[in-house]
Design an enzyme around this catalytic site. Sequence first.
Site, PDB file in Angstrom:
ATOM      1  CE  LYS A  15      50.254  15.154  20.612  1.00  0.00           C
ATOM      2  NZ  LYS A  15      49.626  15.454  22.210  1.00  0.00           N
ATOM      3  CB  THR A  16      44.831  18.889  18.126  1.00  0.00           C
ATOM      4  OG1 THR A  16      45.006  17.306  18.194  1.00  0.00           O
ATOM      5  CG2 THR A  16      43.935  19.100  17.025  1.00  0.00           C
ATOM      6  CE  LYS A  37      46.345  12.483  17.429  1.00  0.00           C
ATOM      7  NZ  LYS A  37      46.070  13.301  18.787  1.00  0.00           N
ATOM      8  CD  GLU A 107      47.568  16.307  16.708  1.00  0.00           C
ATOM      9  OE1 GLU A 107      47.212  16.271  17.716  1.00  0.00           O
ATOM     10  OE2 GLU A 107      46.763  16.403  15.622  1.00  0.00           O
ATOM     11  N   GLY A 108      51.770  13.258  16.423  1.00  0.00           N
ATOM     12  CA  GLY A 108      51.886  12.319  17.060  1.00  0.00           C
ATOM     13  C   GLY A 108      50.742  12.113  18.171  1.00  0.00           C
ATOM     14  CB  ALA A 109      49.111   9.442  19.994  1.00  0.00           C
ATOM     15  N   GLY A 110      50.317  11.792  22.305  1.00  0.00           N
ATOM     16  CA  GLY A 110      51.036  12.233  23.559  1.00  0.00           C
ATOM     17  C   GLY A 110      52.111  12.540  23.187  1.00  0.00           C
ATOM     18  CG  ASN A 167      49.581  25.569  23.860  1.00  0.00           C
ATOM     19  OD1 ASN A 167      48.907  26.633  23.791  1.00  0.00           O
ATOM     20  ND2 ASN A 167      48.667  24.480  24.429  1.00  0.00           N
TER      21      ASN A 167
END
Length: 216
Positions: A15-16, A37, A107-110, A167
């Site tokens: 994601k990053t 984020k 950007e989300g987390a996980g 990815n």
Amino acid sequence: MSSYFVTGTDTNAGKTIITTALVKLLRSRSMNVVPFKPVQTGGIADTEFSLKNNSIFSDPKEFYSYSFKTACSPHLASELENVQISIEKIVEDFNVLVAKYENVIVEGAGGVMVPLGNGLYILDLIIKLDLPVILVVANKLGAINQALLTIDKLDSVGCAPELLVFNDLGIEEEEILTNNVKAVMAVSGIRSVRIPFMLNLNFDKVVQILGDSFGY
């Protein structure tokens, strides 16, 4: 609209990298856009990466709402530091960035069902911000199941992804990776792009691949 919410099928899906590349792509199109984020654990490395690779020299604190020391799920990290995550605060911070920069890549987390605490999940934040969603799929064995489950969950709340980014993690044979994309697209019909294994690419190449997918 050039603001998006980047979520993933898993932790370390990429994601990053995709968020950073998307910011760079849109800035190259003369769009005033920055990364955000809302919640990060294990420090602020993700935010620093995005800012550095886009030559944004503002205070990193402007581009996140919460940062926790322990690299674990946000709900646990926040408990360890006795901090309650507030979606309302995140929305306020997002609105401040939009007012200042116009476009924001969140950007989300996980993944979408990563818990934030108090019965809330990343999915609740996606719903609240109501942005077009880009789903980063960790392209490996098991990606078909993870991708379709995530797509189904997002679709159930009216937030179906506008773009799938497969990815490659470089740990499977080419036949598996290619078939993952084919199988998910056959079911979902969502526009998709594949990023070959990162170690075989430079960052500018990732930006180029995303640009091609957006027609730039």
